[in-house]
Design an enzyme around this catalytic site. Structure first.
Site, PDB file in Angstrom:
ATOM      1  N   HIS A   1       0.836  -1.207   0.000  1.00 11.10           N
ATOM      2  CA  HIS A   1       0.000   0.000   0.000  1.00 11.10           C
ATOM      3  C   HIS A   1       0.875   1.262   0.000  1.00 11.10           C
ATOM      4  O   HIS A   1       0.566   2.240  -0.668  1.00 11.10           O
ATOM      5  CB  HIS A   1      -0.881   0.042   1.258  1.00 11.10           C
ATOM      6  CG  HIS A   1      -1.863  -1.081   1.364  1.00 11.10           C
ATOM      7  ND1 HIS A   1      -1.788  -2.056   2.342  1.00 11.10           N
ATOM      8  CD2 HIS A   1      -2.962  -1.381   0.633  1.00 11.10           C
ATOM      9  CE1 HIS A   1      -2.794  -2.884   2.201  1.00 11.10           C
ATOM     10  NE2 HIS A   1      -3.514  -2.520   1.177  1.00 11.10           N
ATOM     11  N   GLN A  20     -18.271  -6.620  -0.451  1.00 14.76           N
ATOM     12  CA  GLN A  20     -17.425  -7.490  -1.273  1.00 14.76           C
ATOM     13  C   GLN A  20     -17.065  -8.799  -0.565  1.00 14.76           C
ATOM     14  O   GLN A  20     -16.304  -9.594  -1.094  1.00 14.76           O
ATOM     15  CB  GLN A  20     -16.182  -6.739  -1.753  1.00 14.76           C
ATOM     16  CG  GLN A  20     -15.157  -6.408  -0.681  1.00 14.76           C
ATOM     17  CD  GLN A  20     -14.069  -5.498  -1.230  1.00 14.76           C
ATOM     18  OE1 GLN A  20     -14.269  -4.311  -1.463  1.00 14.76           O
ATOM     19  NE2 GLN A  20     -12.883  -6.056  -1.451  1.00 14.76           N
ATOM     20  N   ASP A  63      -4.132  -8.003  -7.091  1.00 17.20           N
ATOM     21  CA  ASP A  63      -5.548  -8.285  -7.359  1.00 17.20           C
ATOM     22  C   ASP A  63      -5.787  -8.021  -8.842  1.00 17.20           C
ATOM     23  O   ASP A  63      -6.418  -7.028  -9.230  1.00 17.20           O
ATOM     24  CB  ASP A  63      -6.425  -7.389  -6.482  1.00 17.20           C
ATOM     25  CG  ASP A  63      -6.211  -7.689  -5.006  1.00 17.20           C
ATOM     26  OD1 ASP A  63      -6.783  -8.652  -4.513  1.00 17.20           O
ATOM     27  OD2 ASP A  63      -5.423  -6.962  -4.366  1.00 17.20           O
ATOM     28  N   VAL A  80       4.178  -5.954  -4.812  1.00 15.38           N
ATOM     29  CA  VAL A  80       5.303  -5.806  -3.867  1.00 15.38           C
ATOM     30  C   VAL A  80       5.397  -7.108  -3.081  1.00 15.38           C
ATOM     31  O   VAL A  80       4.390  -7.623  -2.579  1.00 15.38           O
ATOM     32  CB  VAL A  80       5.088  -4.602  -2.932  1.00 15.38           C
ATOM     33  CG1 VAL A  80       6.220  -4.479  -1.927  1.00 15.38           C
ATOM     34  CG2 VAL A  80       4.974  -3.319  -3.753  1.00 15.38           C
TER      35      VAL A  80
END
Ligand code: PAF
Length: 287
Positions: free
Chosen positions: A37, A61, A150, A176
């Site tokens: 992030h 979700q 994702d 990452v």
């Protein structure tokens, strides 16, 4: 760094920034932030005048029986990390701020969610597309940055932005990884030390796949079998899917005659992990 909890305040802030011709980069997250992030935020700093990080564990979700309530949360730690990474605003609304009791509007894509994670999590992308479009209307960014881990989510969002004419540039940032190659994920914290070792089978199988391609194997079934062997050798690993697919449509590819995306989802114990890698064919690159 400003902390904003309401839709109205966030929209006012963005209107004011836009009026002053300041560009806005949105980094949407569900919190419990990690280096992945932070790299999106740093990328945002380079691309825009302001970085807005949203922290919201989006209930729509998660399917029934999934980890919505147990999803890791630590807002104080997240705020400190955002501050260090140079975020300008953190938007962290309550569930009821985004979904009032009369809420009834959802966004459904007709094709991309019929593959991969959309099969094991049938309502997941409806929730993702819905919340991301809401965040776009609330934060009013010029660009939005998503991680390629994702991968299907990134495609879903790009498609939605194109279909619904959002005037927003979508950036897909590289995955990452931890020093040993495990893709960073907030869900890695669920793993016991033993499971953490086993979780490396995802990365190892992607690397093995590229090795096989480099040695001339072009039948995807053979590559997938090799990945299955690596993953199945781990006692707590359960394969959800391993696919080699077209990087745009996610349709399965049988023979490698162009770059493809290898994507996988594997449960290690109760923790579902995903990873992916582009498989490239050296001989094609030389053409
Ligand atoms: O990738 C995530 O963390 C979430 O799916 C997102 C994009 C923040 C939407 O809730």
């Amino acid at each position: 760094m400003k902390i904003i909890n309401t839709v109205r305040e966030m929209q006012n802030h963005s209107d004011f920034s836009r009026m002053r011709e300041r560009s806005i980069a949105l980094v949407p997250t569900m919190g419990f932030l990690h280096e992945g992030h932070l790299s999106l935020m740093k990328d945002g700093k380079k691309r825009a005048n302001e970085v807005v990080v949203s922290i919201f564990v989006n209930p729509t979700q998660f399917g029934p029986g999934e980890d919505f309530t147990s999803y890791p949360r630590n807002l104080d730690r997240d705020l400190a990390l955002c501050q260090d990474a140079g975020a300008d605003v953190v938007f962290t609304p309550k569930d009821t701020e985004l979904y009032q009791s009369a809420y009834q509007t959802y966004i459904n894509l007709t094709k991309l969610p019929n593959h991969l994670c959309g099969i094991s999590r049938p309502t997941h992308f409806k929730g993702v597309a819905t919340v991301v479009s809401k965040l776009f209307n609330i934060v009013k960014p010029h660009i939005a940055i998503f991680g390629q881990k994702d991968y299907q989510q990134l495609l879903v969002i790009r498609q939605m932005v194109c279909d619904l004419n959002f005037d927003i540039e979508i950036i897909g940032a590289p995955i990452v990884r931890e020093a040993d190659g495990l893709a960073m994920s907030s869900r890695n914290t669920y793993l016991t030390p033993e499971q953490r070792k086993q979780a490396l089978c995802l990365y190892n199988s992607l690397n093995k796949a590229q090795e096989l391609v480099n040695s001339g194997v072009i039948e995807t079934a053979k590559i997938i079998d090799a990945a299955k062997d690596i993953i199945s050798s781990q006692p707590e690993a359960m394969i959800d899917y391993i696919r080699i697919c077209d990087p745009d449509t996610l349709e399965d590819v049988q023979i490698l005659d162009k770059p493809v995306r290898m994507v996988l989802a594997v449960k290690i114990g109760k923790t579902r992990l995903i990873d992916n890698m582009m498989l490239t064919i050296e001989s094609l690159n030389k053409l």
